[in-house]
Every structure is written in structure tokens, then in C-alpha cells.
Design an enzyme around this catalytic site. Sequence first.
Site, PDB file in Angstrom:
ATOM      1  N   LYS A   2       0.825  -1.222   0.000  1.00 27.04           N
ATOM      2  CA  LYS A   2       0.000   0.000   0.000  1.00 27.04           C
ATOM      3  C   LYS A   2       0.853   1.263   0.000  1.00 27.04           C
ATOM      4  O   LYS A   2       0.612   2.152  -0.833  1.00 27.04           O
ATOM      5  CB  LYS A   2      -1.036  -0.034   1.124  1.00 27.04           C
ATOM      6  CG  LYS A   2      -2.179  -0.985   0.781  1.00 27.04           C
ATOM      7  CD  LYS A   2      -3.407  -0.810   1.641  1.00 27.04           C
ATOM      8  CE  LYS A   2      -4.471  -1.813   1.175  1.00 27.04           C
ATOM      9  NZ  LYS A   2      -5.681  -1.765   2.004  1.00 27.04           N
ATOM     10  N   LEU A  48      -0.378   0.299  -3.856  1.00 30.90           N
ATOM     11  CA  LEU A  48      -1.580  -0.552  -3.875  1.00 30.90           C
ATOM     12  C   LEU A  48      -2.803   0.185  -3.323  1.00 30.90           C
ATOM     13  O   LEU A  48      -3.933  -0.111  -3.697  1.00 30.90           O
ATOM     14  CB  LEU A  48      -1.315  -1.846  -3.079  1.00 30.90           C
ATOM     15  CG  LEU A  48      -2.503  -2.781  -2.824  1.00 30.90           C
ATOM     16  CD1 LEU A  48      -3.071  -3.346  -4.130  1.00 30.90           C
ATOM     17  CD2 LEU A  48      -2.100  -3.938  -1.900  1.00 30.90           C
ATOM     18  N   THR A  90      -5.804   1.328  -5.611  1.00 33.50           N
ATOM     19  CA  THR A  90      -6.866   0.462  -6.141  1.00 33.50           C
ATOM     20  C   THR A  90      -7.517  -0.423  -5.089  1.00 33.50           C
ATOM     21  O   THR A  90      -8.536  -1.061  -5.369  1.00 33.50           O
ATOM     22  CB  THR A  90      -6.310  -0.482  -7.231  1.00 33.50           C
ATOM     23  OG1 THR A  90      -5.181  -1.175  -6.707  1.00 33.50           O
ATOM     24  CG2 THR A  90      -5.915   0.296  -8.478  1.00 33.50           C
ATOM     25  N   CYS A  91      -6.956  -0.507  -3.919  1.00 30.89           N
ATOM     26  CA  CYS A  91      -7.420  -1.493  -2.941  1.00 30.89           C
ATOM     27  C   CYS A  91      -7.541  -0.788  -1.599  1.00 30.89           C
ATOM     28  O   CYS A  91      -6.545  -0.556  -0.925  1.00 30.89           O
ATOM     29  CB  CYS A  91      -6.385  -2.625  -2.913  1.00 30.89           C
ATOM     30  SG  CYS A  91      -6.684  -3.947  -1.767  1.00 30.89           S
ATOM     31  N   LYS A  92      -8.771  -0.415  -1.259  1.00 29.99           N
ATOM     32  CA  LYS A  92      -8.966   0.479  -0.098  1.00 29.99           C
ATOM     33  C   LYS A  92      -9.035  -0.273   1.226  1.00 29.99           C
ATOM     34  O   LYS A  92      -8.657   0.258   2.264  1.00 29.99           O
ATOM     35  CB  LYS A  92     -10.258   1.285  -0.268  1.00 29.99           C
ATOM     36  CG  LYS A  92     -10.361   2.086  -1.550  1.00 29.99           C
ATOM     37  CD  LYS A  92      -9.354   3.226  -1.606  1.00 29.99           C
ATOM     38  CE  LYS A  92      -9.489   3.991  -2.915  1.00 29.99           C
ATOM     39  NZ  LYS A  92      -8.223   4.604  -3.336  1.00 29.99           N
TER      40      LYS A  92
END
Length: 338
Positions: free
Chosen positions: A243, A247, A250-252
Amino acid sequence: MLGKVALEEAFALPRFAERTRWWASMFAVNPDKHAREMNDINDIRIQYMDKYGVGYQILSYTAPGVQDVFDRKEAEALAVEINDYLASTIKAHPDRFGAFATLSMHDPKQAADELRRCVLQYGFKGALVNDTQRAGSDGDDMIFYDSAEWDVFWSTVTELDVPFYLHPRNPTGTMYEKLWAARKWLVGPPLSFAHGVSLHLLGMVTNGVFDRHPRLQVVIGHLGEHLPFDLWRINHWFEDVKKPLGLKETCKKTIREYFAQNIWITTSGHFSTPTLHFCLNEVGADRILFSIDYPFEKFEDACEWYDNAEINEVDRRKIGKDNARKLFKLPDFKDCDA
Ligand code: GRE
């Protein structure tokens, strides 16, 4: 336990007898028995269900199925043939059988339309797809469903409010040649199936499919295709390294949040009490569903294990039937309230 629900239960079209035997030659020690069981829907299967306390099954077309058909038109026609066949074959037993739609996954809009037809016209309970779709003139391309192009498909899945079962298929083409050909005994349940589904599902997680479709429900079999064992490590690397490296665009959510809100695991083909205990700890009883994996696995092995596994009776009931009843909005079925 009576009235169990099972969800990863395969059948094949009788006209593909030769193909069924080819697949059985890799995965069944008794190919004749396997082929008989695979082609039957209303006879042998119901006898097993009655004997082993399975009230209801959701049936799906066997792997690799339409995902192996790299010609788009052929794949689309085959999916329709299978769905029509299954709908007419199970009509006599609505209190015993439901169906997952079989889909060609060459084109997101066409897949969405066929799913909609199956759910609205036939009352199918969702879709089961065998990992990536083979494509290209030599079948060596692989279509994943984790890119934004597939949003039209996932929007339809959530609009219809049905779950999507991501089932394995065998590695093919260059991937097979490079990775598996020299280690062919690892193809299938020992390794390649979990490998394929885990890659695909984590691709959906990291490419933001669940963030864009927060109500999407995806089911994976085999007690989670090795993922529950790795949750701590995946979480550590996503949160602490990937993250900060990007990352987070796109990936919460965390991997554990996706497992709590979007992902289900089934016991198909994995009848181990220590592993189930582990999954109860990591994933929780509210996200686990009983399944067999018939005819690749035996009713006897799955049901005798499950009925006697050392878990509490509240969890046994949730996993054995009540979770599935709610998730798939099942009609009343044999022994559903037993
Ligand atoms: C399946 O579920 O489709 C399957 C196979 C081959 C071996 C085991 C198995 O296709 O569970």
C-alpha cells in the site's frame, strides 16, 4: 445432520462422454463409475443425497467446461446449451436441486446477458466459472475478470444479487508447458487448482473489483484455496509494504475486510477438522459453507466427516445449511428445518 446444502457439485452433458473420460483419466481411479455419476442428475445423485442427509444441491457444469473453449461463438453456444439442459433436467425436483449458470467469459457484456437470462428465466442461483477463460486463435490467451473492462459483468452480478463461484481449471498452453509439464502430478487438487484461483481472486482484490462492487459475493472452494493459511502474511505485505508503494490506489480495504464482506469459502474436497478449525478462527463460521465436490469426492467422505466433526452445533448448522439458505435465498427443500 439432515438437510445439508452442497454447492460445488458437478455434472456433464452426456454427449461429451469422451471428454468426461479424458478428464476422469487424470482425476478418477474408477473412470467408469466417475462418468456414470457425472452424467447422472436425477437418479444416483438423489440416492446419495437421501442416504447422506443432503437436502439440496446447487449443480454446476464440470471443469474445465466452457472456460476451455477458446472459440468465442462455440463457447457462447455451449453455455446456452448447458443452461437449457440443466434447467429442464432439474425441473422435476425444485426441492432438491438448484443451478449455477455456466458462462462463456469471452465478452463481459455477453456473459452478463446470459447470467441475467438464467437468473430471470430459470431462477438459477448464481454463476460458477472455471477460473480464466481460454482465448486466442490457439487457445493460449487467458482472460482474467479483474480488469475495469469486466465492471459491466460485476455490476450485473450485484444487480441480480446472486453469488459468483470461482472454481479452478487446469493450466493450459504455454503456462502448462513452462510450469507444470515437468511436474504433472501437481496439476489439480495437490497444487495447480489453488494456485490459479488464488491468483485470480487476489487479482480481483488488488485491482479494485470489490471496491467498485462492494456488494459482490464471491465463493471459493477447498477451504479457501490456501488463502486462509496466508491471511496474516498477505495482510502484513499489503498494509505495510504494497500500500505505501501504491496498492492503496486500487485497494482500499484490508484483505480481512474483503474476506468478511465479499468472500465465502466452502468445504468442497477438503475434509479435515484441524483445517476447518483453523478457518473458523481466521474466516469465521458466518463465511463458511458445506460442500462435497461430487463426483470428484465421495458423499460418504464429505458427509460422515462433516456430521461428526468436532465443532459446536450452532456452527454445524450455519455451515451445513443456514448460511447457504440465506446467501442463495433457497426455497424450502428436503429437511431444511430439520
Ligand atoms: C473439480 O472440482 O472440478 C475437480 C476436478 C478434478 C479433480 C478434482 C476436482 O475437475 O475437485
